[in-house]
Design a protein around this motif. Structure first.
Motif, PDB file in Angstrom:
ATOM      1  N   ALA A  96       0.858  -1.181   0.000  1.00  0.00           N
ATOM      2  CA  ALA A  96       0.000   0.000   0.000  1.00  0.00           C
ATOM      3  C   ALA A  96       0.891   1.226   0.000  1.00  0.00           C
ATOM      4  CB  ALA A  96      -0.902   0.012   1.228  1.00  0.00           C
ATOM      5  N   CYS A  97       0.579   2.144  -0.890  1.00  0.00           N
ATOM      6  CA  CYS A  97       1.252   3.432  -0.937  1.00  0.00           C
ATOM      7  C   CYS A  97       0.186   4.514  -0.847  1.00  0.00           C
ATOM      8  CB  CYS A  97       2.033   3.616  -2.238  1.00  0.00           C
ATOM      9  SG  CYS A  97       3.505   2.590  -2.400  1.00  0.00           S
ATOM     10  N   MET A  98       0.522   5.592  -0.175  1.00  0.00           N
ATOM     11  CA  MET A  98      -0.414   6.715  -0.092  1.00  0.00           C
ATOM     12  C   MET A  98       0.319   8.009  -0.383  1.00  0.00           C
ATOM     13  SD  MET A  98      -1.131   7.673   3.888  1.00  0.00           S
ATOM     14  CE  MET A  98      -0.696   9.406   3.925  1.00  0.00           C
ATOM     15  N   TRP A  99      -0.426   8.972  -0.938  1.00  0.00           N
ATOM     16  CA  TRP A  99       0.075  10.329  -1.057  1.00  0.00           C
ATOM     17  C   TRP A  99      -0.845  11.230  -0.253  1.00  0.00           C
ATOM     18  CZ3 TRP A  99      -2.925   8.985  -5.488  1.00  0.00           C
ATOM     19  CH2 TRP A  99      -3.997   9.831  -5.759  1.00  0.00           C
ATOM     20  N   ARG A 100      -0.307  12.321   0.181  1.00  0.00           N
ATOM     21  CA  ARG A 100      -1.088  13.342   0.870  1.00  0.00           C
ATOM     22  C   ARG A 100      -0.558  14.695   0.420  1.00  0.00           C
ATOM     23  NH1 ARG A 100      -0.474  17.080   4.738  1.00  0.00           N
ATOM     24  NH2 ARG A 100      -2.204  17.525   6.126  1.00  0.00           N
ATOM     25  N   ASN A 101      -1.477  15.571   0.070  1.00  0.00           N
ATOM     26  CA  ASN A 101      -1.121  16.961  -0.179  1.00  0.00           C
ATOM     27  C   ASN A 101      -2.184  17.840   0.486  1.00  0.00           C
ATOM     28  OD1 ASN A 101      -3.312  17.190  -2.035  1.00  0.00           O
ATOM     29  ND2 ASN A 101      -2.021  16.444  -3.695  1.00  0.00           N
ATOM     30  N   ASP A 102      -2.188  19.103   0.205  1.00  0.00           N
ATOM     31  CA  ASP A 102      -3.115  20.018   0.877  1.00  0.00           C
ATOM     32  C   ASP A 102      -4.564  19.842   0.449  1.00  0.00           C
ATOM     33  OD1 ASP A 102      -1.039  21.097   2.310  1.00  0.00           O
ATOM     34  OD2 ASP A 102      -0.750  22.795   0.941  1.00  0.00           O
ATOM     35  N   ARG A 103      -4.813  19.101  -0.621  1.00  0.00           N
ATOM     36  CA  ARG A 103      -6.171  18.971  -1.151  1.00  0.00           C
ATOM     37  C   ARG A 103      -6.776  17.581  -1.053  1.00  0.00           C
ATOM     38  NH1 ARG A 103      -2.946  21.228  -4.423  1.00  0.00           N
ATOM     39  NH2 ARG A 103      -2.966  19.572  -5.944  1.00  0.00           N
ATOM     40  N   ASN A 104      -5.936  16.541  -1.001  1.00  0.00           N
ATOM     41  CA  ASN A 104      -6.491  15.197  -1.021  1.00  0.00           C
ATOM     42  C   ASN A 104      -5.482  14.161  -0.550  1.00  0.00           C
ATOM     43  OD1 ASN A 104      -4.899  14.719  -3.428  1.00  0.00           O
ATOM     44  ND2 ASN A 104      -6.450  15.914  -4.489  1.00  0.00           N
ATOM     45  N   VAL A 105      -6.005  12.955  -0.388  1.00  0.00           N
ATOM     46  CA  VAL A 105      -5.205  11.799   0.000  1.00  0.00           C
ATOM     47  C   VAL A 105      -5.590  10.663  -0.933  1.00  0.00           C
ATOM     48  CG1 VAL A 105      -4.749  10.099   1.827  1.00  0.00           C
ATOM     49  CG2 VAL A 105      -5.110  12.510   2.424  1.00  0.00           C
ATOM     50  N   GLY A 106      -4.595   9.948  -1.418  1.00  0.00           N
ATOM     51  CA  GLY A 106      -4.859   8.790  -2.263  1.00  0.00           C
ATOM     52  C   GLY A 106      -4.093   7.587  -1.752  1.00  0.00           C
ATOM     53  N   ILE A 107      -4.709   6.423  -1.903  1.00  0.00           N
ATOM     54  CA  ILE A 107      -4.086   5.167  -1.490  1.00  0.00           C
ATOM     55  C   ILE A 107      -4.195   4.186  -2.643  1.00  0.00           C
ATOM     56  CG2 ILE A 107      -4.204   3.205   0.103  1.00  0.00           C
ATOM     57  CD1 ILE A 107      -5.573   5.155   2.099  1.00  0.00           C
ATOM     58  N   VAL A 108      -3.116   3.499  -2.928  1.00  0.00           N
ATOM     59  CA  VAL A 108      -3.101   2.427  -3.919  1.00  0.00           C
ATOM     60  C   VAL A 108      -2.647   1.167  -3.196  1.00  0.00           C
ATOM     61  CG1 VAL A 108      -2.038   1.559  -6.031  1.00  0.00           C
ATOM     62  CG2 VAL A 108      -2.637   3.984  -5.846  1.00  0.00           C
ATOM     63  N   LEU A 109      -3.421   0.100  -3.352  1.00  0.00           N
ATOM     64  CA  LEU A 109      -3.104  -1.199  -2.759  1.00  0.00           C
ATOM     65  C   LEU A 109      -2.964  -2.199  -3.899  1.00  0.00           C
ATOM     66  CD1 LEU A 109      -2.980  -3.042  -0.172  1.00  0.00           C
ATOM     67  CD2 LEU A 109      -5.402  -3.451  -0.588  1.00  0.00           C
ATOM     68  N   GLU A 110      -1.782  -2.797  -4.019  1.00  0.00           N
ATOM     69  CA  GLU A 110      -1.513  -3.726  -5.112  1.00  0.00           C
ATOM     70  C   GLU A 110      -1.176  -5.098  -4.552  1.00  0.00           C
ATOM     71  OE1 GLU A 110       0.885  -3.532  -9.297  1.00  0.00           O
ATOM     72  OE2 GLU A 110       1.939  -2.756  -7.548  1.00  0.00           O
ATOM     73  N   VAL A 111      -1.818  -6.134  -5.134  1.00  0.00           N
ATOM     74  CA  VAL A 111      -1.597  -7.519  -4.710  1.00  0.00           C
ATOM     75  C   VAL A 111      -1.421  -8.379  -5.960  1.00  0.00           C
ATOM     76  CG1 VAL A 111      -2.501  -9.469  -3.417  1.00  0.00           C
ATOM     77  CG2 VAL A 111      -3.156  -7.156  -2.763  1.00  0.00           C
ATOM     78  N   PRO A 112      -0.351  -9.072  -6.151  1.00  0.00           N
ATOM     79  CA  PRO A 112       0.894  -8.916  -5.410  1.00  0.00           C
ATOM     80  C   PRO A 112       1.549  -7.611  -5.818  1.00  0.00           C
ATOM     81  CG  PRO A 112       1.223 -10.477  -7.193  1.00  0.00           C
ATOM     82  CD  PRO A 112      -0.231 -10.084  -7.211  1.00  0.00           C
ATOM     83  N   GLY A 113       2.417  -7.116  -4.970  1.00  0.00           N
ATOM     84  CA  GLY A 113       3.071  -5.852  -5.265  1.00  0.00           C
ATOM     85  C   GLY A 113       4.499  -5.832  -4.766  1.00  0.00           C
TER      86      GLY A 113
END
Length: 186
Positions: free
Chosen positions: A151-168
């Motif tokens: 799982a990777c996430m980004w965060r900035n002043d406007r939003n948050v995103g998460i990507v979950l990859e299997v397998p990764g």
């Protein structure tokens, strides 16, 4: 309760457990977001990301509905998507189009907690982090049902995103995170 995922890829034991981890993540993150909607246009997930189609099977739609309901529960615009092919899901995406009042580390800790609560063994030593332009990112891998999920996430002043990859892999999923980021946010 979180929906039971029915989008397991053949030959990938534990996909349902990973899907439950993704659902647990949004529940864990939900309490961190204040009602701080971004005014103006809202980011949203397209029908295709990184060459994979948005899945429309019952399990994927249930995942999307659950995430939207969790967003409503906490007063934020939350969207989820399962992307893959006819073989099965390749990755899950969660997009919260609101400013978080908590730090990137606090949100990431909630992500790790969601993984652990779902029964995944989190690799605490293998975490990666950094910054790309105005977004901070964090990545972590975990083992569940014989598969490695990242799982990777980004965060900035406007939003948050998460990507979950299997397998990764940490490197591959981090690349995928930025592909999703750039596609969704332009």
């Amino acid at each position: 309760p979180a929906p039971e995922a029915t989008t397991a890829r053949p030959g990938t034991p534990g996909s349902s457990k990973i899907a439950r981890a993704a659902v647990s993540v949004i529940a864990a993150l939900g309490g961190y977001f204040g009602v701080q909607y971004v005014l103006g246009s809202h980011a949203s997930l397209p029908d295709e990301l990184a060459g994979a189609q948005r899945m429309t099977d019952a399990g994927s739609k249930e995942f999307e509905s659950y995430l939207a309901a969790e967003g409503d529960r906490y007063g934020v615009d939350a969207e989820g998507g399962v992307d893959g092919s006819s073989v099965g899901p390749q990755f899950f995406v969660i997009l919260v189009d609101a400013a978080a009042v908590e730090t990137t580390d606090q949100l990431f800790d909630a992500l790790v907690t969601g993984f652990a609560q779902a029964g995944a063994e989190v690799d605490e030593q293998g975490k990666t982090s950094g910054r790309r332009e105005e977004s901070e990112y964090r990545c972590v891998s975990a083992e569940a049902g014989g598969s490695t999920a990242v799982a990777c996430m980004w965060r900035n002043d406007r939003n948050v995103g998460i990507v979950l990859e299997v397998p990764g892999s940490l490197k591959g999923t981090r690349r995928l995170l930025w592909t999703v980021h750039d596609t969704v946010l332009g």
